[in-house]
Design an enzyme around this catalytic site. Structure first.
Site, PDB file in Angstrom:
ATOM      1  N   CYS A 117      -7.602  -2.383   5.879  1.00 36.24           N
ATOM      2  CA  CYS A 117      -6.607  -2.464   6.840  1.00 36.24           C
ATOM      3  C   CYS A 117      -7.121  -2.282   8.180  1.00 36.24           C
ATOM      4  O   CYS A 117      -7.485  -1.111   8.779  1.00 36.24           O
ATOM      5  CB  CYS A 117      -5.153  -1.352   6.738  1.00 36.24           C
ATOM      6  SG  CYS A 117      -4.074  -1.625   7.718  1.00 36.24           S
ATOM      7  N   ILE A 143       1.681  -3.692  10.938  1.00 34.49           N
ATOM      8  CA  ILE A 143       2.928  -2.736  10.407  1.00 34.49           C
ATOM      9  C   ILE A 143       2.263  -1.245  10.368  1.00 34.49           C
ATOM     10  O   ILE A 143       3.069  -0.561  10.456  1.00 34.49           O
ATOM     11  CB  ILE A 143       3.146  -3.280   8.630  1.00 34.49           C
ATOM     12  CG1 ILE A 143       3.370  -4.654   8.685  1.00 34.49           C
ATOM     13  CG2 ILE A 143       4.441  -2.477   8.136  1.00 34.49           C
ATOM     14  CD1 ILE A 143       4.487  -5.247   9.271  1.00 34.49           C
ATOM     15  N   THR A 177      -6.933  -9.159   6.038  1.00 29.55           N
ATOM     16  CA  THR A 177      -6.794  -9.749   7.486  1.00 29.55           C
ATOM     17  C   THR A 177      -7.795  -9.879   8.411  1.00 29.55           C
ATOM     18  O   THR A 177      -8.595  -8.854   8.129  1.00 29.55           O
ATOM     19  CB  THR A 177      -5.466  -9.385   8.163  1.00 29.55           C
ATOM     20  OG1 THR A 177      -5.508  -7.864   8.273  1.00 29.55           O
ATOM     21  CG2 THR A 177      -4.464  -9.733   7.171  1.00 29.55           C
ATOM     22  N   GLY A 189      -0.032 -14.381  -0.167  1.00 25.29           N
ATOM     23  CA  GLY A 189       0.660 -13.435   0.903  1.00 25.29           C
ATOM     24  C   GLY A 189       1.554 -13.927   1.665  1.00 25.29           C
ATOM     25  O   GLY A 189       2.749 -14.251   1.578  1.00 25.29           O
ATOM     26  N   GLY A 224       0.643  -1.109   0.058  1.00 26.21           N
ATOM     27  CA  GLY A 224       0.015   0.058  -0.054  1.00 26.21           C
ATOM     28  C   GLY A 224       0.827   1.332   0.042  1.00 26.21           C
ATOM     29  O   GLY A 224       2.017   1.493   0.647  1.00 26.21           O
ATOM     30  N   GLY A 273      -2.575 -16.105   6.879  1.00 26.28           N
ATOM     31  CA  GLY A 273      -1.852 -17.382   6.838  1.00 26.28           C
ATOM     32  C   GLY A 273      -2.876 -18.371   6.756  1.00 26.28           C
ATOM     33  O   GLY A 273      -4.029 -18.340   6.746  1.00 26.28           O
TER      34      GLY A 273
END
Lengths: 258, 300
Positions: free
Chosen positions: B128, B70, B191, B263, B45, B215
């Site tokens: 996000c 992050i 996510t 990812g 991004g 994951g």
């Protein structure tokens, strides 16, 4: 020489050299290109643990292509690695990070400092630097793993938290007890130790290279998980957040805010 | 054997892409994989101005997955245009630029400044979970999502993909709002918001307290949502969430995704993307599939 691959390597040997501290030799061509202060990622085989564990390179036997890692069991991943024996396979991502600028230390009065599980990478550093070296090793107690191996490479000073061996206290206490005036410090260890070294180096106006640690995901600079605040704007992030896995783990102490 | 897919008029050589934020702008992973083999590189991004991101620790491993917070650290769109886009122009792959922002104006500014570049498509990150202001708020309320989609669509020179959050009650409502706002495609899932506590240190594993779970642990949730969305909208769906193998990617395609993104598994196996491309081809040979279109949405 640059070498970076994820590969299945073979364990050459592994021994427990102190309670919970393991010394493992891994057969891999990565050894030929390894620099002191670089690290590798070791992947658990248990697929519920996805990420590589960053472990510093203790030493590299270039002739026999063997990387040596010495690590502490800290959780399930390293707990699994500790069960490996000779001939077992081990999944690694190597080599990672920049390493110590050992060439810069040539001809200087160099102080090498390792604290706890930060001691192993300083063995390779001690071997690589020629000249006048003073090596300070900080331990919790009398389990002075690797200390004997440093002896041929410089004057070794030991500090222990419990005072059982050498100077009682930490590596900075041990340095203060000598008359040594270092031109340069190279160090790896816990954050309070690195902060003390940064402060000392700034007061003395000398250069200190310190190796940092942070939680990592990719290990190769893509995820931006393992950043450290920097004093100057770096080329990559442009927001004073350098990547420990890529621009580090070794930094000039003046350049990082820790 | 045809592995090509077309989304909003852009043709990809195969349906395998990278998931934003896990692959940088391809530089780091180009030492492991040939970017020319990928359908597209979806970049991390980027905002109209540099963002410093969150304090560390930013990542934590969880059972079969990982959490990240992050905080969309990025160097700003101008550096990105000078450095990252010219790098990607050297490869025979499509470039999808992920755009983030805190306000509608931020998004519009960034999208406009990307108008004259080699970006083939823009993916709008309205999902996000790690940024306090804006961002996810646009992706959790259908009317806000409709509004921002239509405003971006007005200024965008490239087709736009709205990236959807799974942290909603009904993701099909969000997909419909994006479609109504004029989105050319949707991508999902971002996510899932999660938390991990370090019991030894008696603190949060992440400095941000919460983070986004990704994951293999999230894959069944992602497949379900892709299936629901693909059956709720007419625009193409790009599916992602825990894809580790070609079989995982095929699940998403069969659930109705026109393309898939890899990812967190890039961190686990830096060769995953190309291995998945090869695995899909092997599957097509094994089962005599002439055109990948036969697989997309084949499970009703």
């Amino acid at each position: 020489m640059f070498y970076r691959k994820k590969e299945t390597a073979k364990v050459y040997s592994q021994t427990e050299i102190a309670p919970g501290i393991f010394d493992c030799l891994i057969e891999t061509p990565a050894a030929k290109a390894a620099r002191p202060g670089q690290f590798i990622g070791v992947y658990p085989k248990d697929a519920s643990h996805l990420l590589a564990r960053p472990i510093s390179i203790c030493d590299a036997d270039k002739e026999n292509s063997r990387l040596r890692i010495v690590y502490r069991v800290a959780g399930a991943g390293t707990g699994e690695f500790a069960t490996y024996t000779a001939e077992d396979s081990v999944s690694i991502l190597a080599n990672l990070g920049n390493g110590f600028p050992v060439e810069e230390a040539e001809g200087k009065t160099v102080v090498i400092m390792g604290g706890g599980i930060g001691i192993p990478p300083m063995l390779g550093v001690s071997k690589a630097i020629k000249g006048d070296k003073h090596i300070f090793l900080g331990y919790r107690d009398c389990n002075n793993f690797l200390a004997d191996e440093f002896l041929p490479h410089g004057n070794v000073y030991i500090a222990t938290e419990d005072g059982s061996v050498g100077c009682k206290g930490n590596v900075m206490n041990a340095l203060a007890a000598t008359t040594i005036k270092p031109d340069m410090i190279l160090a790896c260890g816990p954050m309070p130790m690195l902060r003390a070294i940064k402060k000392y180096a700034e007061e003395q106006g000398i250069t200190a290279y310190i190796s940092l640690e942070e939680r990592m995901a990719c290990g190769v600079g893509a995820c931006l998980g393992c950043v450290c605040k920097t004093t100057h704007k770096d080329e990559h992030s442009h927001v004073n957040n350098t990547r420990i896995c890529t621009e580090g783990p070794v930094f000039d102490a003046r350049e990082v805010e820790i | 054997m045809n592995t090509q897919v077309t989304i909003a008029g852009v043709t990809f050589k195969n349906p395998v892409m990278t998931a934003s934020g896990t692959f940088g702008s391809g530089m780091e992973y180009s030492q492991f994989v040939d970017l020319n083999r990928l359908g597209a590189v979806v970049t991390k991004g980027v905002a109209n101005v540099p963002w410093p991101g969150n304090p560390t620790p930013r990542v934590a491993e969880t059972y079969g997955g990982m959490l990240n917070a992050i905080g969309l650290q990025n160097p700003g769109v101008e550096v990105f245009k000078e450095r990252d886009l010219p790098f990607l122009a050297k490869f025979d792959t499509k470039v999808i630029v992920n755009v983030c922002g805190k306000t509608v104006e931020d998004y519009l500014d960034c999208v406009e400044r990307l108008g004259d570049t080699n970006a083939d498509m823009l993916e709008i990150n309205v999902s996000c979970p790690n940024v306090k202001e804006g961002a996810i708020a646009f992706g959790q309320k259908a009317d806000c999502l409709y509004d921002i989609t239509s405003k971006i669509k007005n200024v965008a020179k490239q087709p736009i993909i709205m990236k959807l959050s799974p942290n909603v009650t009904d993701i099909t409502e969000m997909a419909k709002a994006a479609e109504a706002g004029g989105a050319d495609a949707v991508s999902l899932i971002n996510t899932l918001t999660g938390m991990k506590i370090d019991v030894h240190r008696r603190t949060f594993a992440l400095a941000n307290k919460t983070g986004g779970l990704s994951g293999p642990a999230i894959k069944p949730v992602a497949v379900r949502m892709v299936y629901q969305v693909a059956n709720a909208v007419k625009i193409p769906v790009i599916g992602m969430g825990g894809i580790a193998t070609a079989e995982d990617a095929l699940e998403f395609l069969m659930a109705g995704a026109s393309a898939v993104s890899v990812g967190a598994m890039n961190f686990v196996n830096p060769y995953s993307t190309v291995e998945i491309v090869e695995g899909i081809e092997a599957y097509m040979r094994k089962y005599g599939v002439e055109d990948i279109q036969e697989l997309i949405g084949c499970v009703k």
